[in-house]
Design a protein around this motif. Sequence first.
Motif, PDB file in Angstrom:
ATOM      1  N   CYS A   1       1.774   1.545  -3.680  1.00  0.00           N
ATOM      2  CA  CYS A   1       0.632   1.732  -4.585  1.00  0.00           C
ATOM      3  C   CYS A   1      -0.651   1.805  -3.741  1.00  0.00           C
ATOM      4  CB  CYS A   1       0.602   0.570  -5.564  1.00  0.00           C
ATOM      5  SG  CYS A   1      -0.434   0.817  -6.983  1.00  0.00           S
ATOM      6  N   PRO A   2      -0.953   2.971  -3.179  1.00  0.00           N
ATOM      7  CA  PRO A   2      -2.037   3.108  -2.210  1.00  0.00           C
ATOM      8  C   PRO A   2      -3.428   2.689  -2.685  1.00  0.00           C
ATOM      9  CG  PRO A   2      -0.719   5.106  -2.301  1.00  0.00           C
ATOM     10  CD  PRO A   2      -0.256   4.227  -3.406  1.00  0.00           C
ATOM     11  N   GLU A   3      -3.682   2.739  -3.975  1.00  0.00           N
ATOM     12  CA  GLU A   3      -5.022   2.425  -4.457  1.00  0.00           C
ATOM     13  C   GLU A   3      -5.189   0.972  -4.885  1.00  0.00           C
ATOM     14  OE1 GLU A   3      -6.722   5.433  -6.880  1.00  0.00           O
ATOM     15  OE2 GLU A   3      -5.700   7.011  -5.763  1.00  0.00           O
ATOM     16  N   THR A   4      -4.191   0.156  -4.611  1.00  0.00           N
ATOM     17  CA  THR A   4      -4.236  -1.257  -4.976  1.00  0.00           C
ATOM     18  C   THR A   4      -5.318  -1.981  -4.190  1.00  0.00           C
ATOM     19  OG1 THR A   4      -1.900  -1.322  -5.506  1.00  0.00           O
ATOM     20  CG2 THR A   4      -2.914  -3.402  -4.940  1.00  0.00           C
ATOM     21  N   THR A   5      -6.118  -2.761  -4.908  1.00  0.00           N
ATOM     22  CA  THR A   5      -7.160  -3.557  -4.236  1.00  0.00           C
ATOM     23  C   THR A   5      -7.110  -5.030  -4.622  1.00  0.00           C
ATOM     24  OG1 THR A   5      -8.754  -3.046  -5.981  1.00  0.00           O
ATOM     25  CG2 THR A   5      -8.732  -1.600  -4.046  1.00  0.00           C
ATOM     26  N   THR A   6      -6.258  -5.384  -5.578  1.00  0.00           N
ATOM     27  CA  THR A   6      -6.202  -6.772  -6.025  1.00  0.00           C
ATOM     28  C   THR A   6      -4.764  -7.277  -6.074  1.00  0.00           C
ATOM     29  OG1 THR A   6      -6.044  -6.141  -8.359  1.00  0.00           O
ATOM     30  CG2 THR A   6      -8.266  -6.489  -7.468  1.00  0.00           C
TER      31      THR A   6
ATOM     32  N   LEU B   1       0.818  -1.212   0.000  1.00  0.00           N
ATOM     33  CA  LEU B   1       0.000   0.000   0.000  1.00  0.00           C
ATOM     34  C   LEU B   1       0.854   1.266   0.000  1.00  0.00           C
ATOM     35  CD1 LEU B   1      -2.917  -0.983   2.393  1.00  0.00           C
ATOM     36  CD2 LEU B   1      -2.946  -0.835  -0.115  1.00  0.00           C
TER      37      LEU B   1
ATOM     38  N   GLN C   1       0.168  -8.107  -7.696  1.00  0.00           N
ATOM     39  CA  GLN C   1       0.703  -6.829  -8.137  1.00  0.00           C
ATOM     40  C   GLN C   1       2.169  -7.088  -8.459  1.00  0.00           C
ATOM     41  OE1 GLN C   1      -0.799  -3.740  -8.643  1.00  0.00           O
ATOM     42  NE2 GLN C   1      -2.662  -4.947  -8.371  1.00  0.00           N
TER      43      GLN C   1
END
Length: 72
Positions: free
Chosen positions: A48-53, A45, A56
């Motif tokens: 890449c703070p907006e990662t949701t899946t 995070l 990566q």
Amino acid sequence: MKYIVYGKPNCHYCEKVKTLLTNRGYQFVYKEIKEKGDSIHQELLALCPETTTVPQIFYHIGGFTDLKEFEE
């Protein structure tokens, strides 16, 4: 130069990424997120703070000399 892969247990796509990289002979580091909020999850995070899946996948080049070689 190597790949950094963030994934989690029992992730079909994470396994496919590891298999693909291995079969192609690429170096990689696999960082497994064991639970939401653990240190590896926090590390992802931060990158890449907006990662949701997952997975990566990041490609680490190195320093200036490595970048220059990569560009050539």
